[in-house]
Design a protein around this motif. Structure first.
Motif, short mmCIF file in Angstrom:
data_model
loop_
_atom_site.label_atom_id
_atom_site.label_comp_id
_atom_site.label_asym_id
_atom_site.label_seq_id
_atom_site.Cartn_x
_atom_site.Cartn_y
_atom_site.Cartn_z
N SER A 17 0.78 -1.14 0.08
CA SER A 17 -0.08 0.03 0.01
C SER A 17 0.78 1.39 0.02
CB SER A 17 -0.93 0.04 1.16
OG SER A 17 -0.20 -0.14 2.23
N GLU A 18 0.27 2.41 -0.37
CA GLU A 18 0.80 3.90 -0.40
C GLU A 18 1.56 4.04 1.18
OE1 GLU A 18 2.69 7.07 -2.02
OE2 GLU A 18 1.94 5.25 -2.76
N GLN A 19 0.70 3.82 2.16
CA GLN A 19 0.79 4.03 3.49
C GLN A 19 2.23 3.24 3.83
OE1 GLN A 19 -2.20 3.08 6.31
NE2 GLN A 19 -1.02 3.83 8.02
N GLN A 20 2.26 1.86 3.59
CA GLN A 20 3.45 1.02 3.76
C GLN A 20 4.68 1.59 3.01
OE1 GLN A 20 2.73 -2.99 3.16
NE2 GLN A 20 1.15 -3.31 4.98
N SER A 21 4.24 2.10 1.81
CA SER A 21 5.63 2.53 1.20
C SER A 21 6.28 3.70 1.96
CB SER A 21 5.12 2.83 -0.55
OG SER A 21 4.85 1.93 -1.02
N ARG A 22 5.51 4.71 2.23
CA ARG A 22 5.67 5.87 3.14
C ARG A 22 6.57 5.35 4.26
NH1 ARG A 22 0.90 8.13 1.15
NH2 ARG A 22 -0.04 7.86 3.55
N TRP A 23 6.20 4.52 5.02
CA TRP A 23 6.74 3.98 6.09
C TRP A 23 8.22 3.39 5.97
CZ3 TRP A 23 8.39 -0.89 8.08
CH2 TRP A 23 8.61 -0.92 9.18
N ALA A 24 7.90 2.63 4.91
CA ALA A 24 9.29 1.87 4.38
C ALA A 24 10.44 2.87 3.98
CB ALA A 24 9.08 0.74 3.31
N LEU A 25 9.99 3.80 3.17
CA LEU A 25 10.85 5.00 2.85
C LEU A 25 11.49 5.62 4.17
CD1 LEU A 25 12.17 6.86 0.87
CD2 LEU A 25 10.04 7.93 0.68
N GLU A 26 10.66 5.95 4.91
CA GLU A 26 11.17 6.72 6.08
C GLU A 26 12.15 5.85 6.85
OE1 GLU A 26 9.63 9.02 10.18
OE2 GLU A 26 8.11 8.35 8.42
N GLN A 27 11.73 4.66 7.12
CA GLN A 27 12.63 3.68 7.92
C GLN A 27 14.02 3.48 7.34
OE1 GLN A 27 11.93 2.79 11.05
NE2 GLN A 27 10.14 4.31 10.75
N ALA A 28 14.09 3.34 5.83
CA ALA A 28 15.19 2.89 4.99
C ALA A 28 16.02 4.40 5.14
CB ALA A 28 14.86 2.71 3.84
N LEU A 29 15.48 5.47 5.25
CA LEU A 29 16.36 6.75 5.07
C LEU A 29 16.89 6.81 6.61
CD1 LEU A 29 13.90 9.11 3.28
CD2 LEU A 29 16.31 8.35 2.59
N ARG A 30 16.26 6.67 7.62
CA ARG A 30 16.62 6.69 9.08
C ARG A 30 17.54 5.58 9.55
NH1 ARG A 30 13.86 10.18 12.54
NH2 ARG A 30 12.15 10.17 11.08
N ALA A 31 17.42 4.66 8.99
CA ALA A 31 18.11 3.41 9.48
C ALA A 31 19.78 3.64 9.64
CB ALA A 31 18.08 2.07 9.01
N GLY A 32 20.29 4.35 8.68
CA GLY A 32 21.84 4.48 8.68
C GLY A 32 22.62 3.28 7.73
N THR A 33 21.74 2.20 7.50
CA THR A 33 22.41 1.26 6.84
C THR A 33 22.41 1.42 5.18
OG1 THR A 33 20.58 -0.04 7.15
CG2 THR A 33 22.07 -0.27 8.68
N CYS A 34 21.56 2.45 4.79
CA CYS A 34 21.50 2.76 3.41
C CYS A 34 22.48 4.09 2.78
CB CYS A 34 19.90 2.77 3.17
SG CYS A 34 19.21 1.26 3.23
N ALA A 35 23.13 3.79 1.92
CA ALA A 35 23.64 4.81 1.11
C ALA A 35 22.69 5.57 0.57
CB ALA A 35 24.79 4.33 0.34
N ALA A 36 21.84 4.98 -0.14
CA ALA A 36 20.95 5.85 -1.03
C ALA A 36 19.47 4.93 -0.87
CB ALA A 36 21.16 5.87 -2.29
#
Length: 223
Positions: A113-132
């Motif tokens: 869902s779009e809601q899950q997409s926004r949640w996944a995006l925010e978590q991935a950005l915040r985690a510190g394990t993703c360069a991009a």
């Protein structure tokens, strides 16, 4: 006491001031786009790390992903992940590899869902394990964009949002906003919409990045 300090310093999570950065794209730095003309036009010489960059386009496949590929290839060799959140098409592994991407560092997330997409995006950005972190959000209000920007700062990640060109009229906290004007298979037409210290306007990318696909080769994303 000295033994306890030595044990503490031996732990892998401890950073020492004498150490060099462990990954490409340290906080506050910029990541070269791979297009010398665009790097020259941007005050920092590339995409800002720890911040959002918006790439606006009229339709998928205009060259928006090709614009980011040299930087993503560089970051994929730095040890952190490259995350794709809800891509509109299936990532084409041979195409990504041909552009220099380390496929072992690529994560593709398919939220339901779009809601899950926004949640996944925010978590991935915040985690510190993703360069991009790349995302293709259908709708983004000001509040969501500010959350994404803060998450990118926290995780020191390059956030790339591919959005419809209609979003150009919407206020955005993104540090950099670009618009794809055209793509005839040989050139990318890019317009700088927002960048601190840069004059908004068109940039014609006459040079093709190293490792770019030939026109007859598959694009990195396909149906």
């Amino acid at each position: 006491m000295e033994q306890a300090i030595d044990q503490l310093l031996a732990r892998p999570g401890i950073w020492r001031a004498s150490e060099t950065a462990r990954h490409t794209g340290a906080r506050g730095e910029h990541i070269p786009t791979g297009f010398s003309v665009l790097d020259t036009a941007l005050p920092g010489g590339g995409f800002p790390s720890g911040a959002l960059t918006e790439v606006l386009h009229d339709s998928h496949g205009m060259g928006e992903l090709r614009l980011a590929m040299p930087a993503l290839a560089r970051l994929s060799r730095g040890g952190r992940w490259i995350a794709m959140i809800a891509p509109p098409h299936i990532p084409y592994a041979p195409g990504l590899s041909a552009r220099g991407m380390d496929l072992s560092r690529v994560l593709v997330v398919h939220p339901t869902s779009e809601q899950q997409s926004r949640w996944a995006l925010e978590q991935a950005l915040r985690a510190g394990t993703c360069a991009a972190v790349l995302a293709w959000p259908e709708h983004c209000d000001d509040r969501s964009l500010r959350r994404f920007q803060l998450a990118a700062e926290t995780g020191n990640s390059l956030g790339l949002l591919f959005r419809d060109s209609l979003a150009a009229g919407q206020h955005s906290p993104a540090a950099l906003r670009l618009r794809i004007d055209s793509d005839n298979g040989q050139r990318l037409g890019v317009r700088v919409l927002k960048c601190r210290g840069a004059t908004p306007g068109p940039v014609q990318l006459d040079d093709r990045p190293a490792g770019a696909l030939h026109e007859q080769q598959p694009l990195p994303l396909h149906n």
